[in-house]
Design a protein around this motif. Structure first.
Motif, mmCIF file in Angstrom:
data_model
loop_
_atom_site.group_PDB
_atom_site.id
_atom_site.type_symbol
_atom_site.label_atom_id
_atom_site.label_comp_id
_atom_site.label_asym_id
_atom_site.label_seq_id
_atom_site.Cartn_x
_atom_site.Cartn_y
_atom_site.Cartn_z
ATOM 1 N N GLN A 34 -3.863 3.948 12.837
ATOM 2 C CA GLN A 34 -2.528 4.494 12.615
ATOM 3 C C GLN A 34 -2.273 5.623 13.604
ATOM 4 N N TYR A 62 0.840 -1.190 0.000
ATOM 5 C CA TYR A 62 0.000 0.000 0.000
ATOM 6 C C TYR A 62 0.880 1.246 0.000
ATOM 7 N N TRP A 80 -3.552 -3.574 12.171
ATOM 8 C CA TRP A 80 -4.822 -4.219 11.930
ATOM 9 C C TRP A 80 -5.518 -4.465 13.262
ATOM 10 N N TYR A 93 3.636 0.498 2.772
ATOM 11 C CA TYR A 93 3.393 -0.514 3.797
ATOM 12 C C TYR A 93 3.116 -1.864 3.147
ATOM 13 N N TYR A 119 -9.147 3.748 10.347
ATOM 14 C CA TYR A 119 -9.637 3.492 9.002
ATOM 15 C C TYR A 119 -10.533 2.256 8.991
ATOM 16 N N PHE A 133 -6.749 -5.452 1.336
ATOM 17 C CA PHE A 133 -7.648 -4.429 1.854
ATOM 18 C C PHE A 133 -7.923 -3.396 0.761
ATOM 19 N N TRP A 167 -10.397 1.663 1.057
ATOM 20 C CA TRP A 167 -10.269 2.183 2.413
ATOM 21 C C TRP A 167 -11.140 3.431 2.552
ATOM 22 N N ILE A 205 -8.640 -0.688 10.862
ATOM 23 C CA ILE A 205 -7.186 -0.546 10.902
ATOM 24 C C ILE A 205 -6.915 0.828 11.491
ATOM 25 N N ASN A 246 -7.237 -8.696 16.373
ATOM 26 C CA ASN A 246 -5.809 -8.696 16.669
ATOM 27 C C ASN A 246 -5.643 -9.207 18.112
ATOM 28 N N LYS A 291 3.059 7.166 12.965
ATOM 29 C CA LYS A 291 3.482 5.776 13.066
ATOM 30 C C LYS A 291 2.835 4.924 11.971
ATOM 31 N N GLY A 292 3.046 3.624 12.059
ATOM 32 C CA GLY A 292 2.566 2.712 11.038
ATOM 33 C C GLY A 292 1.147 2.226 11.282
ATOM 34 N N LEU A 293 0.712 1.352 10.382
ATOM 35 C CA LEU A 293 -0.642 0.819 10.415
ATOM 36 C C LEU A 293 -0.724 -0.409 11.313
#
Lengths: 110, 126
Positions: free
Chosen positions: B39, A38, B47, A89, B94, B113, B116, B37, B60, B43-45
């Protein structure tokens, strides 16, 4: 806890080629993890580039390609352009209905 | 084409429950999986979990004790509840459709995915 690893940052020259990778803290990434990639620019939602290792999402330029390189999934961008500057990502399917995202790679085009 | 839109309070107090809704337009929720999801800023994503249109869920493991995802197909909506929030739960949340391949009732095959929603920022603060 499985950790999906990505390079924190990478840079590429305009027109150049760059390969970003997606690995596992323990073990090898294979097609069975169905890696997807992504692209996210600041303030925007992620956009699907690649799924199932190497299938480009609809409308995605063929400058983007996915593969397995060694023990990692890989995203290769050829002919890098200024608007490729984004965060990228990967996400791996761990089985049993669980997904894990990598920490992302910030790509700079300069 | 399917579009998703998150909605809900942008500010939640510590120890309270975060509640968000995702509205699906341009298509049916039937026969699809739907996911949340998040974020954190900068920072990062991560799930959070998914729900099948029929109501089955999976979360999760790191959030499982605090997460509930539900669906209302009559309204074309699915929702997220995250209890006992702390500042660490501050994030853009998201919603996304999960495209999957099923083999004998199990997700086993290409999955990703898409699309979004635009995301909604939830801040946990007193």
């Amino acid at each position: 806890q499985t950790v999906v690893t990505q390079e924190p940052s990478f840079s590429v020259s305009p027109g150049g080629t760059v390969t970003l990778t997606c690995g596992l803290s323990s073990g090898s990434v294979s097609t069975s993890y169905y890696p997807s990639w992504y692209q996210q620019t600041p303030g925007q939602a992620p956009r699907t580039l690649i799924y199932s290792t190497n299938t480009r999402s609809s409308g995605v330029s063929d400058r983007f390609s996915g593969s397995i390189l060694g023990n990692k999934a890989a995203l290769t961008i050829t002919g890098a352009q200024a608007d490729d500057e984004s965060n990228y990502y990967c996400v791996l399917y761990m089985g049993s209905g669980v997904w894990v995202f990598g920490g992302g790679t910030k790509l700079t085009v300069l | 084409q399917v579009q998703l839109q998150e909605s809900g309070p942008g500010l939640v107090k510590p120890s309270e429950t975060l509640s968000l809704t995702c509205t699906v337009s341009g298509g049916s929720m039937r026969s699809h999986y739907w996911s949340w999801i998040r974020q954190p800023p900068g920072k990062g994503l991560e799930w959070i979990g998914y729900i099948y249109y029929s109501g089955s869920t999976n979360y999760n493991p790191s959030l499982k004790s605090r997460v509930t995802i539900s669906v209302d197909t009559s309204k074309n909506q699915f929702s997220l509840k995250l209890s006992s929030v702390t500042a660490a739960d501050t994030a853009v949340y998201y919603c996304a459709r999960v495209l999957v391949t099923m083999v004998r009732g199990v997700i086993e095959g290409p999955n990703w995915f898409d699309p979004w929603g635009q995301g909604t920022l939830v801040t946990v603060s007193s």
